[in-house]
Design an enzyme around this catalytic site. Structure first.
Site, PDB file in Angstrom:
ATOM      1  N   GLU A  46     -74.830   0.411 -42.200  1.00  0.00           N
ATOM      2  CA  GLU A  46     -75.581   0.697 -40.968  1.00  0.00           C
ATOM      3  C   GLU A  46     -75.217   2.107 -40.506  1.00  0.00           C
ATOM      4  O   GLU A  46     -74.059   2.516 -40.589  1.00  0.00           O
ATOM      5  CB  GLU A  46     -75.144  -0.312 -39.888  1.00  0.00           C
ATOM      6  CG  GLU A  46     -75.700  -0.051 -38.503  1.00  0.00           C
ATOM      7  CD  GLU A  46     -75.050  -0.950 -37.420  1.00  0.00           C
ATOM      8  OE1 GLU A  46     -73.830  -1.229 -37.509  1.00  0.00           O
ATOM      9  OE2 GLU A  46     -75.775  -1.364 -36.492  1.00  0.00           O
ATOM     10  N   ASN A 106     -82.479   1.326 -34.466  1.00  0.00           N
ATOM     11  CA  ASN A 106     -81.382   1.270 -35.432  1.00  0.00           C
ATOM     12  C   ASN A 106     -82.017   0.706 -36.710  1.00  0.00           C
ATOM     13  O   ASN A 106     -82.352  -0.480 -36.771  1.00  0.00           O
ATOM     14  CB  ASN A 106     -80.283   0.356 -34.873  1.00  0.00           C
ATOM     15  CG  ASN A 106     -79.050   0.316 -35.747  1.00  0.00           C
ATOM     16  OD1 ASN A 106     -79.091   0.659 -36.917  1.00  0.00           O
ATOM     17  ND2 ASN A 106     -77.946  -0.130 -35.161  1.00  0.00           N
ATOM     18  N   LYS A 123     -83.391  -3.009 -36.510  1.00  0.00           N
ATOM     19  CA  LYS A 123     -82.434  -4.044 -36.096  1.00  0.00           C
ATOM     20  C   LYS A 123     -82.950  -4.899 -34.942  1.00  0.00           C
ATOM     21  O   LYS A 123     -83.342  -4.384 -33.891  1.00  0.00           O
ATOM     22  CB  LYS A 123     -81.119  -3.366 -35.704  1.00  0.00           C
ATOM     23  CG  LYS A 123     -79.966  -4.316 -35.395  1.00  0.00           C
ATOM     24  CD  LYS A 123     -78.694  -3.489 -35.184  1.00  0.00           C
ATOM     25  CE  LYS A 123     -77.469  -4.318 -34.895  1.00  0.00           C
ATOM     26  NZ  LYS A 123     -76.269  -3.467 -34.746  1.00  0.00           N
ATOM     27  N   GLU A 142     -75.335  -0.232 -27.657  1.00  0.00           N
ATOM     28  CA  GLU A 142     -76.558  -0.277 -28.478  1.00  0.00           C
ATOM     29  C   GLU A 142     -77.792  -0.589 -27.638  1.00  0.00           C
ATOM     30  O   GLU A 142     -78.878  -0.094 -27.907  1.00  0.00           O
ATOM     31  CB  GLU A 142     -76.408  -1.309 -29.607  1.00  0.00           C
ATOM     32  CG  GLU A 142     -75.521  -0.822 -30.719  1.00  0.00           C
ATOM     33  CD  GLU A 142     -75.655  -1.650 -31.979  1.00  0.00           C
ATOM     34  OE1 GLU A 142     -76.761  -1.761 -32.531  1.00  0.00           O
ATOM     35  OE2 GLU A 142     -74.631  -2.206 -32.408  1.00  0.00           O
ATOM     36  N   CYS A 168     -76.027  -5.397 -39.478  1.00  0.00           N
ATOM     37  CA  CYS A 168     -74.790  -5.708 -38.761  1.00  0.00           C
ATOM     38  C   CYS A 168     -74.829  -7.013 -37.976  1.00  0.00           C
ATOM     39  O   CYS A 168     -74.659  -8.079 -38.528  1.00  0.00           O
ATOM     40  CB  CYS A 168     -74.401  -4.531 -37.871  1.00  0.00           C
ATOM     41  SG  CYS A 168     -72.682  -4.708 -37.315  1.00  0.00           S
ATOM     42  N   ASN A 193     -71.197  -1.779 -38.758  1.00  0.00           N
ATOM     43  CA  ASN A 193     -70.115  -1.027 -38.089  1.00  0.00           C
ATOM     44  C   ASN A 193     -69.515  -2.023 -37.109  1.00  0.00           C
ATOM     45  O   ASN A 193     -70.081  -2.265 -36.043  1.00  0.00           O
ATOM     46  CB  ASN A 193     -70.657   0.140 -37.263  1.00  0.00           C
ATOM     47  CG  ASN A 193     -71.162   1.310 -38.082  1.00  0.00           C
ATOM     48  OD1 ASN A 193     -70.547   2.365 -38.136  1.00  0.00           O
ATOM     49  ND2 ASN A 193     -72.312   1.136 -38.714  1.00  0.00           N
TER      50      ASN A 193
HETATM   51  N1  CDV Z   1     -72.866  -2.715 -34.905  1.00  0.00           N
HETATM   52  C1  CDV Z   1     -72.806  -4.012 -34.571  1.00  0.00           C
HETATM   53  O1  CDV Z   1     -73.816  -4.695 -34.502  1.00  0.00           O
HETATM   54  N2  CDV Z   1     -71.562  -4.524 -34.289  1.00  0.00           N
HETATM   55  C2  CDV Z   1     -71.351  -5.872 -33.866  1.00  0.00           C
HETATM   56  C3  CDV Z   1     -70.134  -5.976 -32.989  1.00  0.00           C
HETATM   57  C4  CDV Z   1     -70.374  -5.391 -31.642  1.00  0.00           C
HETATM   58  C5  CDV Z   1     -69.667  -7.400 -32.819  1.00  0.00           C
HETATM   59  C6  CDV Z   1     -71.186  -6.826 -35.051  1.00  0.00           C
HETATM   60  O2  CDV Z   1     -71.818  -7.890 -35.021  1.00  0.00           O
HETATM   61  O3  CDV Z   1     -70.410  -6.558 -35.953  1.00  0.00           O
END
Ligand code: CDV
Length: 308
Positions: A46, A106, A123, A142, A168, A193
């Site tokens: 990501e 994103n 996303k 975000e 993510c 991330n």
């Molecule tokens: N970049 C993300 O989506 N991070 C989230 C954190 C905030 C929990 C994740 O689900 O890894």
């Protein structure tokens, strides 16, 4: 029989002042290493091209537009497209997208070995908050800097395999996996991330974060009879630590390759996509066993209700 050698190209921290060109050079080094090992498909994280800037607050969000790409490919990423084409390799990576209409997403793209963008995914499940919240140990903004994606979860056949993308936080939601599973997905690629500390709980540190990450990946792959790649941007970025733990998971829900460090690192697996058929035709034969008359709440409500 469809087999592909697949790879996750984990990327160590990218600092605020690191240029796109410097990041692409690191991506190319991993791509070349993958090619030397016979890899045919490679996944990057990501927001691969920049630091994870949603940890920073700015009042005027336009000040952060410089983290966004207005076209893809562009001058900085063109070498990646060219190298992948020369290697005959499919790939995916995430970046921040600013559309001609001025919308911020994103985003991740799936690119064929011929250099054609086959899927654009924006996303869906944006974690965090939209305003500065001092009680958190770090910010995760975000919801300030991105709109929820408008693409939904789509699957396309590329390199003989049904491929889908998520990003993510999406990996923690069974809805993500099932919508992809209902399109007969055979490979889900997910970049992430993940800060190593929950910003509202001291109890949730790196070990628990890795556990939840793998739990989500293994359950999603198993319940939808699919191969899955989860690939991290990780290590220390602008003084903030993010988990590594990139994995490749088979359709039985087993981890078959796992990153050991928190820097740039390649992990590789030989994926036999015929293995997706067993689960999909037995325990998870959706046509035979799903009972959609009982699933209405999934799309009818967001928050949980209380029993009467
Ligand atoms: N970049 C993300 O989506 N991070 C989230 C954190 C905030 C929990 C994740 O689900 O890894």
């Amino acid at each position: 029989m469809t087999k592909l050698k697949i790879a996750a190209a984990q990327i160590g921290g990218i600092q605020k002042d690191e240029s796109r060109e410097a990041v692409v050079a690191r991506m190319l080094a991993l791509m070349d290493e993958a090619h030397a090992q016979g890899v045919q498909f490679i996944a990057y994280p990501e927001m691969t091209l920049t630091t994870f800037f949603p940890r920073f607050y700015v009042e005027d969000r336009a000040e952060f537009d410089h983290w966004f790409e207005t076209e893809m490919p562009n001058a900085a990423t063109a070498p990646l497209f060219a190298r992948a084409k020369a290697h005959g390799m499919g790939f995916t990576f995430g970046y921040c997208e600013l559309t001609p209409e001025g919308l911020h997403y994103n985003t991740a793209i799936l690119v064929s070995p011929e250099g054609e963008i086959r899927l654009t995914y924006r996303k869906t499940h944006l974690p965090g908050h939209a305003e500065y919240e001092p009680e958190r140990s770090h910010q995760h903004l975000e919801k300030r800097y991105f709109l929820p994606g408008d693409t939904g979860f789509n699957v396309t056949k590329m390199q003989g395999v049904n491929m889908g993308l998520a990003i993510c936080n999406d990996r923690r939601w069974p809805e993500t996996w099932r919508v992809l599973g209902l399109q007969s997905v055979q490979l889900v690629a997910i970049g992430y991330n993940t800060p190593s500390q929950n910003n509202l709980s001291k109890d949730e540190g790196p070990a628990r974060r890795i556990y939840h990450h793998e739990l989500s990946m293994c359950a999603g792959a198993y319940q939808n009879s699919t191969w899955a790649i989860a690939v991290a941007k990780c290590g220390t970025e602008d003084g903030n630590h993010m988990i590594g733990g990139s994995v490749i998971v088979d359709p039985d829900g087993y981890v078959v390759a796992r990153a050991t460090g928190e820097g740039d690192e390649l992990i590789v697996a030989e994926a036999d996509f015929d293995r997706c058929a067993f689960g999909a035709s037995t325990v998870f034969d959706f046509a035979a066993h799903r009972r959609i008359e009982h699933y209405g709440r999934i799309t009818a409500q967001t928050g949980a209700s209380q029993p009467e």
